[in-house]
Design a protein around this motif. Structure first.
Motif, mmCIF file in Angstrom:
data_model
loop_
_atom_site.group_PDB
_atom_site.id
_atom_site.type_symbol
_atom_site.label_atom_id
_atom_site.label_comp_id
_atom_site.label_asym_id
_atom_site.label_seq_id
_atom_site.Cartn_x
_atom_site.Cartn_y
_atom_site.Cartn_z
ATOM 1 N N GLY A 255 4.820 2.172 -10.230
ATOM 2 C CA GLY A 255 4.597 0.635 -10.488
ATOM 3 C C GLY A 255 3.116 0.592 -9.849
ATOM 4 N N SER A 256 2.845 1.680 -8.838
ATOM 5 C CA SER A 256 1.421 1.764 -8.078
ATOM 6 C C SER A 256 0.510 1.922 -8.869
ATOM 7 C CB SER A 256 1.393 2.144 -6.701
ATOM 8 O OG SER A 256 -0.208 2.686 -6.679
ATOM 9 N N GLU A 257 -0.595 1.220 -8.852
ATOM 10 C CA GLU A 257 -2.036 1.496 -9.606
ATOM 11 C C GLU A 257 -2.446 3.211 -8.968
ATOM 12 O OE1 GLU A 257 -5.068 -1.557 -9.526
ATOM 13 O OE2 GLU A 257 -3.268 -3.350 -10.285
ATOM 14 N N LEU A 258 -2.227 3.771 -7.948
ATOM 15 C CA LEU A 258 -3.177 4.352 -7.876
ATOM 16 C C LEU A 258 -2.122 5.749 -8.444
ATOM 17 C CD1 LEU A 258 -2.970 3.933 -3.541
ATOM 18 C CD2 LEU A 258 -4.403 3.660 -5.203
ATOM 19 N N GLU A 259 -3.337 6.837 -8.530
ATOM 20 C CA GLU A 259 -2.813 8.090 -9.651
ATOM 21 C C GLU A 259 -2.554 9.191 -8.070
ATOM 22 O OE1 GLU A 259 -5.437 9.640 -12.043
ATOM 23 O OE2 GLU A 259 -6.807 7.913 -12.010
#
Length: 520
Positions: A255-259
């Motif tokens: 769910g994190s926006e980080l890649e």
């Protein structure tokens, strides 16, 4: 030459024992020193008493002592030996015998029958009462131990206490504490607690925005020393190891926006630039390709080639670029002159209202005779005073002329070349509006980049920025990740080619967290 030495031992019962020793040398030495060929324990014998050397057809005995060597009963210092000669040195008897067993010279050695024990050196291990009952061996070991402690152990401890107990140099930021280890190492031989760091340092940057506990960081239970390491060579307070970031960022939480980002070479997302506005909304009109024409551009001083660094100048330290201004970078070619008769007169670059007011004042001065440089003065005649009607008429005419020149500047030959100019109301006091330019000065705010570090012979501006083909100011000329990978490789040096620099996460990124908010 081969010497045969026959050692003779006689027992009390009359038995005789022979032991032969062959010595291949040019001479045999005789003395009390342990390195002599014939080692004599007689105290009356010197350390190096005599020697028997090869001589033509036999051997010759020589000695440096004034007495103590007799040959056939007579004291001798230099004599040639023959079979049957008897040499006496103290209680030691050497007899020249016939050579055998392939030897060139032979002699026998035995002690006199009346030899007394008092003439012989005592064993090193025998006790002596001269020094508190200690033997020479024990005394030697004691002295050697003292020398070892004073000359080796103490200096070694001094060195080890600085190289082992102190792991490395103190960083310059902590130089004031270099003599006070207990300031950080509160308990001896225990690791530095976070409380010792918080006592001096503000940790707000490392704490979640909603945290009420000043020591509860966004990294959970990780210690300060997990990322900040003292006593390094060269001194570095930030841990440079790749795993510092990759352990978490290689697999972001669901769910994190980080890649995912674990290594710059093969597991790093493409750069994502941050803009104050979309490029199309910058309200700037600029053509890089036209200005960088390899054939040059036409200037008031003739045609010349423009270089990138004429306009783009790195700020002190190289972190970013200094702002571009009309006066410093554009006015040399883009003049704001408005009257061909007076090319030195220019309007200010800035507020459109100031431009119009400057024009009105200029033409009013010309019409009213207040400008001593005016070519003609159409209202005031010599010796006449202006009436109120004359002044109003002159002011109206000056405004009309100023508006005509302003329209030319704004819409046809000056402002419109670089700016978005809108006509608001032709009947308004100021009929035109110049849309303000809004430029992004830092496209990667969460990354660390220095132009100064990249100003080399192989990293010209056009290597990274494709400005020579850009025809619109809306082009974001930030290079992609593949451009950087041509020089910057993996944090693991063994995976790079010869041209790539090992690049860990902290080379480009500092500590980041949600509490920073959105850019800018």
């Amino acid at each position: 030459m081969k010497f045969l030495i026959r050692f003779i031992t006689r027992s009390a019962a009359g038995g005789i024992e022979y032991n032969d020793k062959i010595v291949a040398a040019n001479e045999i030495t005789i003395g009390r020193a342990t390195d002599q060929t014939l080692h004599l324990r007689d105290k009356r014998v010197r350390l190096q008493h005599a020697k028997i050397a090869a001589d033509a057809g036999g051997a010759r005995l020589t000695t440096g002592t004034l007495s103590g060597v007799t040959v056939n009963g007579r004291s001798q210092s230099d004599t040639r030996l023959a079979v049957g000669d008897v040499v006496e040195i103290g209680s030691n008897i050497l007899t020249v015998i016939a050579a055998e067993r392939g030897a060139d010279f032979a002699l026998s050695f035995e002690l006199r029958s009346d030899a007394s024990a008092e003439h012989f050196v005592a064993d090193w291990s025998s006790d002596t009462t001269g020094i508190a009952g200690w033997s020479k061996r024990r005394l030697s070991w004691a002295v050697a131990g003292i020398v070892l402690v004073l000359a080796v152990a103490l200096p070694a401890f001094n060195v080890l206490s600085k190289t082992v107990l102190q792991a490395g140099p103190i960083h310059a930021a902590h130089s004031a504490l270099s003599e006070d280890c207990s300031a950080c190492h509160i308990t001896a031989f225990e690791r530095v607690p976070d409380g010792a760091c918080v006592a001096c340092h503000n940790v707000a940057r490392h704490v979640a925005a909603d945290s009420s506990n000043t020591t509860a960081g966004v990294l959970g239970d990780m210690r300060c020393a997990s990322c900040h390491l003292e006593h390094n060579e060269p001194p570095q307070l930030v841990n440079q190891h790749q795993a510092l970031c990759a352990d978490c960022h290689a697999s972001p939480a669901a769910g994190s926006e980080l890649e995912a980002a674990a290594d710059f070479l093969d597991q790093h997302p493409e750069f994502s630039i941050s803009l104050l506005q979309t490029p199309a909304d910058s309200n700037l009109l600029f053509n890089h390709a036209k200005h960088l024409d390899p054939e040059g551009i036409v200037t008031p001083d003739g045609r010349r080639v423009v270089e990138c660094d004429e306009c783009h100048v790195a700020e002190t330290g190289g972190r970013g670029m200094l702002p571009i201004s009309m006066v410093d970078h554009c006015s040399g070619c883009h003049t704001l002159a408005f009257d061909p008769d007076e090319p030195a007169r220019t309007v200010p670059h800035g507020d459109p209202a100031d431009v119009l007011q400057t024009l009105i004042e200029y033409y009013s001065a010309r019409l009213l005779g207040a400008d001593p440089d005016a070519v003609e003065q159409r209202v005031r005649r010599p010796g006449q005073s202006l009436t109120r009607a004359d002044r109003d008429r002159a002011a109206a005419e000056a405004r009309v002329q100023a508006l005509a020149v302003a329209e030319d500047l704004f819409l046809r030959r000056a402002c419109v070349n670089c700016h978005v100019v809108n006509t608001t109301d032709s009947n308004a006091a100021m009929p035109w509006d110049v849309a303000p330019t809004t430029l992004t000065s830092e496209f990667l705010p969460h990354a660390s980049f220095s132009h100064a570090a990249h100003q080399t012979e192989v990293t010209r501006c056009d290597v990274c920025h494709e400005a020579s083909t850009s025809t619109a100011a809306s082009d974001a000329l930030i290079p992609g990740i593949e451009t950087c990978r041509s020089c910057h490789g993996s944090g693991n040096a063994s995976r790079n080619n010869a041209a790539q620099i090992p690049s860990t996460c902290v080379m480009c990124h500092g500590f980041h967290f949600d509490a920073l908010g959105l850019y800018p």
